[in-house]
Design a protein around this motif. Structure first.
Motif, PDB file in Angstrom:
ATOM      1  N   ASP A 129       5.058   9.053  14.873  1.00  0.00           N
ATOM      2  CA  ASP A 129       5.291   9.127  16.319  1.00  0.00           C
ATOM      3  C   ASP A 129       4.067   9.657  17.067  1.00  0.00           C
ATOM      4  O   ASP A 129       3.649   9.078  18.061  1.00  0.00           O
ATOM      5  CB  ASP A 129       6.456  10.083  16.628  1.00  0.00           C
ATOM      6  N   ASP A 137      -0.664  10.031   4.272  1.00  0.00           N
ATOM      7  CA  ASP A 137      -1.742  10.991   4.394  1.00  0.00           C
ATOM      8  C   ASP A 137      -1.219  12.409   4.594  1.00  0.00           C
ATOM      9  O   ASP A 137      -1.773  13.370   4.082  1.00  0.00           O
ATOM     10  CB  ASP A 137      -2.614  10.601   5.591  1.00  0.00           C
ATOM     11  N   GLU A 156       0.348   6.588  -1.460  1.00  0.00           N
ATOM     12  CA  GLU A 156      -0.428   5.365  -1.589  1.00  0.00           C
ATOM     13  C   GLU A 156      -0.145   4.741  -2.948  1.00  0.00           C
ATOM     14  O   GLU A 156      -0.248   5.423  -3.973  1.00  0.00           O
ATOM     15  CB  GLU A 156      -1.921   5.697  -1.520  1.00  0.00           C
ATOM     16  N   ILE A 193       0.807  10.431  16.017  1.00  0.00           N
ATOM     17  CA  ILE A 193      -0.567   9.982  15.778  1.00  0.00           C
ATOM     18  C   ILE A 193      -0.663   8.485  16.034  1.00  0.00           C
ATOM     19  O   ILE A 193      -1.465   8.027  16.833  1.00  0.00           O
ATOM     20  CB  ILE A 193      -1.027  10.301  14.340  1.00  0.00           C
ATOM     21  N   GLN A 194       0.159   7.712  15.335  1.00  0.00           N
ATOM     22  CA  GLN A 194       0.056   6.269  15.465  1.00  0.00           C
ATOM     23  C   GLN A 194       0.882   5.736  16.633  1.00  0.00           C
ATOM     24  O   GLN A 194       0.481   4.804  17.308  1.00  0.00           O
ATOM     25  CB  GLN A 194       0.495   5.576  14.155  1.00  0.00           C
ATOM     26  N   GLY A 195       2.048   6.336  16.864  1.00  0.00           N
ATOM     27  CA  GLY A 195       2.904   5.805  17.926  1.00  0.00           C
ATOM     28  C   GLY A 195       3.608   4.529  17.528  1.00  0.00           C
ATOM     29  O   GLY A 195       3.918   3.683  18.362  1.00  0.00           O
ATOM     30  N   ALA A 196       3.873   4.368  16.232  1.00  0.00           N
ATOM     31  CA  ALA A 196       4.604   3.176  15.788  1.00  0.00           C
ATOM     32  C   ALA A 196       6.115   3.418  15.793  1.00  0.00           C
ATOM     33  O   ALA A 196       6.888   2.474  15.861  1.00  0.00           O
ATOM     34  CB  ALA A 196       4.152   2.763  14.390  1.00  0.00           C
ATOM     35  N   TYR A 218       0.797  -1.224   0.000  1.00  0.00           N
ATOM     36  CA  TYR A 218       0.000   0.000   0.000  1.00  0.00           C
ATOM     37  C   TYR A 218       0.835   1.283   0.000  1.00  0.00           C
ATOM     38  O   TYR A 218       0.354   2.329  -0.414  1.00  0.00           O
ATOM     39  CB  TYR A 218      -0.907   0.046   1.236  1.00  0.00           C
ATOM     40  N   LEU A 219       2.052   1.213   0.540  1.00  0.00           N
ATOM     41  CA  LEU A 219       2.819   2.433   0.770  1.00  0.00           C
ATOM     42  C   LEU A 219       4.091   2.438  -0.065  1.00  0.00           C
ATOM     43  O   LEU A 219       4.883   1.493   0.000  1.00  0.00           O
ATOM     44  CB  LEU A 219       3.186   2.559   2.251  1.00  0.00           C
ATOM     45  N   VAL A 268       2.942  -0.287  11.115  1.00  0.00           N
ATOM     46  CA  VAL A 268       1.685  -1.031  11.231  1.00  0.00           C
ATOM     47  C   VAL A 268       0.748  -0.698  10.065  1.00  0.00           C
ATOM     48  O   VAL A 268      -0.450  -0.956  10.121  1.00  0.00           O
ATOM     49  CB  VAL A 268       0.966  -0.769  12.575  1.00  0.00           C
ATOM     50  N   SER A 269       1.307  -0.114   9.011  1.00  0.00           N
ATOM     51  CA  SER A 269       0.581   0.144   7.757  1.00  0.00           C
ATOM     52  C   SER A 269      -0.635   1.054   7.925  1.00  0.00           C
ATOM     53  O   SER A 269      -1.597   0.937   7.172  1.00  0.00           O
ATOM     54  CB  SER A 269       0.127  -1.182   7.114  1.00  0.00           C
ATOM     55  N   CYS A 270      -0.586   1.960   8.892  1.00  0.00           N
ATOM     56  CA  CYS A 270      -1.761   2.808   9.104  1.00  0.00           C
ATOM     57  C   CYS A 270      -1.901   3.865   8.014  1.00  0.00           C
ATOM     58  O   CYS A 270      -2.979   4.401   7.795  1.00  0.00           O
ATOM     59  CB  CYS A 270      -1.710   3.478  10.480  1.00  0.00           C
ATOM     60  N   GLY A 271      -0.769   4.211   7.358  1.00  0.00           N
ATOM     61  CA  GLY A 271      -0.849   5.159   6.254  1.00  0.00           C
ATOM     62  C   GLY A 271      -0.851   6.626   6.666  1.00  0.00           C
ATOM     63  O   GLY A 271      -1.008   7.501   5.819  1.00  0.00           O
ATOM     64  N   ALA A 272      -0.662   6.926   7.954  1.00  0.00           N
ATOM     65  CA  ALA A 272      -0.663   8.328   8.389  1.00  0.00           C
ATOM     66  C   ALA A 272       0.444   9.112   7.695  1.00  0.00           C
ATOM     67  O   ALA A 272       0.296  10.303   7.421  1.00  0.00           O
ATOM     68  CB  ALA A 272      -0.504   8.416   9.906  1.00  0.00           C
TER      69      ALA A 272
END
Lengths: 694, 213
Positions: free
Chosen positions: B152, B192, B201, B154-157, B133-134, B185-189
């Motif tokens: 860091d 975005d 994307e 928003i997702q904290g990954a 996806y990325l 974790v593939s959140c895509g933030a």
């Protein structure tokens, strides 16, 4: 500038119960990209790999695009007229021969409120039975039961915003960073900014690494943990006497009960060191504002509904409810598991959880719908399968649920489906369940319909159609209302908005709900006639006849299953980040590339004892079934426990889960299954193997 | 409450409000590049510069808190000139103009920046398409730090890292072994928030190309 998208639709995610608001961007009739809405109240400009990326399933070649009818044992394409005629003919015949209670329906917690409303009305008014249930039966029905008994409303007392307002939080039986990723991310950020987080779970979940304390109880001993926490709160003088006195009843019995649950006694039952339990109680009790979040690790037990009441006890004895930061927040599983139950897609209640036997309520519905309605509660999902096997239930209408993969005791479920005279499935794909269907109706995904979903914070949010249903597939709302008309009951509801008007007219908690008022941010029920909603419940009174919350003095009881000599390990089932429930949607996206197969988590000590190496295929046998799955060795799980998910039909995990269920709600005990694990085949070897090699 | 003047209009804001927030609330548009309302202000790109009376030079509005009596001029010529030059410098390091839909392209349009006046070294093209996806398009990275901060904050990954220095500054997942080998974790933030499509994307890459044909 060439526009990349033809159409952008603001909608609500159809995956988990967090309720992310999304901008779905379509081009030439396909969703090509999804972005989070910046003003989404639950997601605040963020979403996860399911909501953002897992949309390709909507144009999968495997989508059902025409009705299918079984003829001579084979499914063939049919017209809507043919399929409808067949359904009407069969259901009418069965109702004539066996009565309306020989027919049962399942509404879908993935469908909209309006769809679920139409489904329960179809069963109640067009068929004439209360045999209607939804999949919250097998997830959070114990939560609903407990919240109603203890506090009043069947819903979270607050909102996700309480996470940021809390000084401390307990997360028990939930793995938010995988199951509810956006809520998980919010919790993680809060923990990084000073939230004192206590995690309680047999597995060391990711959030445990960000918390101040992790407790790992033996599966099935949650009640003892919570009674022990209550014991310490009482012993340390952390009970909010004024609140208990003014706002609650029944604390004396609880105080007597918890005397026996000293940290030492609880350590014996749960395996949690007494000092850790004491520390956890102090963190919660001493915090100014503290919230409790939980998931299916609380509910999917033999006494899940009691444990959920014990959670309420903790909040009540410390007065930590009804204020920003002090909330009880169940993390609801599917996108509309809150709403499907709110809508009365339940065998014993109309919308707003009002009993079907309540004469006043039943009369109001009879007047609105113009037909007589049954006062007898219908069957819950497990009872439906029992009745089918016994020959008492002859037909089922299953809408958007793959019971043959997701319900426990799969062998029994399959036997039930086979025993039915007539099975209708309404779905977007062929599933394990549709294999037994006589008629399959091609329906719509959340990207192809309008209506509303209600998230885990009771927030009713609009759903918009980004694309059209494929082929001859129709929206669920159109299918259900047309079928009801064909069965002789015209609902008079042209569009989902008409259904919401009827819901509002017939349901006090929805009185002020209109699509206009829902707007971009939704409303949290109860919604007053003037449109005022309720982000925080119980600031002044509890929704009980006496206005007081009720403590529940419930002792710890042993789970329905336990490890023994033949089945020495305890299996816990749960979720993975990349996939969603039965995987019918996520397995048809590139999420499958990110996580192509299921595995069994096994502690290194157990692996060594069993001569299992990382990646080995193992056999997992329970009292009711056997599966094969590859092992992954990890110390995130305690010795004596194993863990797997149920996202893949290749690994029919629920074959292993027996019939044990919550005593009050029949929610299956997915979380405690005694199993035997062994390698499927030991490596052939010319030389003797060494045990340490495992 | 704090009272100040923005472009001649008196406004009242809560203490702690930044000049950027106050200006936008007052309906004044200040272009930004490293700013994302989901993230803590960073103040790296100098595109949000404004003039403040009696200040020695233009200030970054995203990191400056409003003060009582402040007089802000969002159109101050010095601030606009410097910010426009910053955008032009950023563009001068790219091998090709940014895709029209990107935030960088929009900011360039706002400042009327076209073909950069300064030829010179450009970032080499380097793509990484190992994630379904990325996509990384490292040649488009302008080191605004938005992706790293989104990961860091928003997702904290904590999967993304700023790499290199000066002209070679860029971004990497983990130890530059791609998203899948990192804590992603593939959140895509990241995709975005990215203002240039340095992280994009995958499904939109093909689309951006076909749209311009």
């Amino acid at each position: 500038m060439a526009e990349r998208f033809d159409r952008t639709t603001t909608t609500t995610c159809g995956y988990c119960g967090v309720g992310c608001r999304l901008e779905a961007r379509a081009r030439e009739g396909r969703v090509v990209s999804i972005a989070p809405a910046l003003d989404g109240p639950a997601n605040r400009g963020h979403t996860c790999l399911k909501g953002r990326f897992a949309h390709q399933f909507s144009r999968s070649r495997e989508r059902l695009t025409t009705p299918l009818i079984r003829e001579d044992g084979q499914l063939r394409s049919a017209s809507w007229e043919e399929a409808t005629a067949r359904i009407v003919e069969e259901l009418t015949r069965i109702r004539r021969e066996r009565g309306p209670d020989a027919i049962a329906g399942l509404a879908s917690s993935r469908a909209t409120n309006e769809d679920c409303w139409a489904m329960q009305r179809l069963m109640r008014a067009a068929i004439g039975t209360n045999n209607i249930d939804n999949c919250s039966r097998v997830c959070h029905s114990p939560t609903s039961y407990a919240l109603r008994r203890s506090l009043g409303y069947s819903g979270a007392t607050g909102s996700f915003d309480d996470i940021e307002h809390a000084d401390a939080a307990i997360i028990i039986g939930a793995n938010p960073t995988e199951g509810h990723p956006v809520a998980g991310a919010r919790i993680k950020q809060a923990a990084l900014h000073g939230l004192r987080l206590v995690t309680i779970d047999p597995r060391r979940i990711e959030l445990a690494d960000y918390g101040v304390l992790h407790l790992a109880p033996r599966p099935g001993t949650n009640a003892a943990v919570l009674l022990g926490l209550a014991h310490v709160l009482e012993r340390e003088g952390l009970v909010a006497r004024d609140f208990v006195e003014a706002r609650t009843t029944g604390f004396d019995a609880v105080r007597e009960l918890i005397a026996a649950y000293s940290p030492q006694a609880v350590q014996e039952i749960t395996g949690i060191p007494a000092a850790d339990l004491e520390a956890a109680a102090m963190i919660y009790g001493q915090a100014g504002e503290a919230s409790i979040l939980w998931g299916l690790g609380v509910t999917e037990h033999k006494f899940g509904s009691e444990v959920a009441q014990l959670l309420c006890n903790l909040a009540l004895m410390t007065g930590k409810v009804g204020r920003p930061g002090s909330a009880l927040l169940p993390l609801r599983g599917q996108n509309n598991v809150q709403g499907s139950s709110d809508m009365g897609a339940l065998p014993d209640t109309y919308s707003g959880y009002r009993p079907v036997a309540d004469e006043t309520v039943a009369r109001a519905f009879e007047q609105a719908w113009g037909v007589p309605l049954s006062r007898t509660p219908g069957m819950k999902i497990p009872q439906m399968f029992d009745a089918a096997v016994a020959g008492d239930l002859k037909a089922m209408f299953i809408f958007g649920e793959d019971v043959a993969q997701t319900d426990p005791n799969t062998t029994h479920v399959v036997r039930a489906l086979e025993a039915l005279d007539f099975l209708v499935c309404q779905d977007i794909f062929e599933t394990e369940t549709t294999a037994y269907a006589d008629v399959i109706l091609p329906a719509s995904s959340f990207l192809e319909k309008t209506g509303t979903f209600t998230n885990a914070e009771r927030r009713i949010q609009l759903v918009g159609a980004a694309i059209e249903p494929p082929g001859e597939a129709r929206t669920d709302f159109d299918i259900l209302t047309a079928l009801s008309r064909a069965l002789g009951h015209d609902m008079g509801l042209e569009a989902p908005a008409d259904a919401m008007r009827e819901i509002a007219a017939l349901t006090p908690e929805f009185a002020g709900v209109t699509y206009e008022r829902l707007g971009r941010r939704g409303l949290q029920w109860p919604v007053a006639p003037d449109g005022t909603d309720a982000p925080i419940l119980y600031g002044e009174r509890f929704e009980q006849p006496d206005g007081r919350a009720h403590f529940a003095a419930l002792p710890y009881k042993e789970p329905g299953d336990a490890a023994d000599d033949e089945f020495p390990l305890v299996l816990i089932t749960g979720r993975r980040l990349e996939h969603y429930n039965a995987g019918t949607m996520t397995r048809r996206t590139a999420n499958l590339e990110l996580l192509p197969a299921e595995w069994l988590e096994l502690h290194p000590d157990d692996a060594a004892r069993l001569w299992v190496a990382d990646g080995d295929l193992v056999s997992v046998r329970s009292r009711v079934g056997r599966i094969e799955v590859h092992a992954r060795i990890t110390d995130r799980i305690e010795p004596g426990h194993v863990f797997t998910a149920f996202h893949f039909p290749e690994v029919r995990t629920n074959l292993l889960v027996g019939a044990s269920a919550d005593v009050n709600t029949s929610c299956p005990e997915y979380k405690v299954v005694a199993v035997d694990v062994r390698p499927v085949q030991e490596a052939p070897s010319a030389t003797p193997a060494l045990a340490s090699a495992g | 409450m704090t009272r100040l003047t923005i472009d001649g209009v008196e406004v009242e804001v809560a203490p702690g409000t930044t000049v950027l927030q106050a200006a936008r609330a007052a309906g004044r548009d200040i272009p930004t590049l490293c700013f994302d309302e989901r993230l803590a202000p960073f103040g790296a790109c100098r595109v949000c510069l404004v003039g403040v009376q009696d200040a020695p030079g233009p200030i970054a509005s995203c990191t400056t808190a409003c003060r009582e009596g402040m007089v802000v001029d969002t159109q101050a010529p010095a601030a606009r000139r410097v910010a426009g030059a910053v955008v032009e410098l950023v563009l001068s390091e790219l091998a090709a103009p940014p895709a029209e839909h990107t935030e960088l392209a929009a900011v360039a349009r706002q400042f009327g920046v076209g073909e950069p006046r300064w030829p010179g070294a450009v970032h080499p093209e380097r793509e990484d398409l190992r994630h379904p996806y990325l996509a990384f398009q490292h040649g488009l990275c302008i080191s605004c730090g938005r992706c790293v901060r989104a990961c860091d904050e928003i997702q904290g990954a904590f999967a993304l890292t700023a790499t290199g220095r000066g002209f070679t500054a860029n971004v990497a997942a983990g130890i530059d072994a791609g998203f899948r080998e990192s804590a992603c974790v593939s959140c895509g933030a990241c995709a975005d928030t990215c203002p240039t499509d340095a992280i994009a994307e995958v499904s939109l890459l093909a689309l951006a190309e076909s749209a311009t044909i």
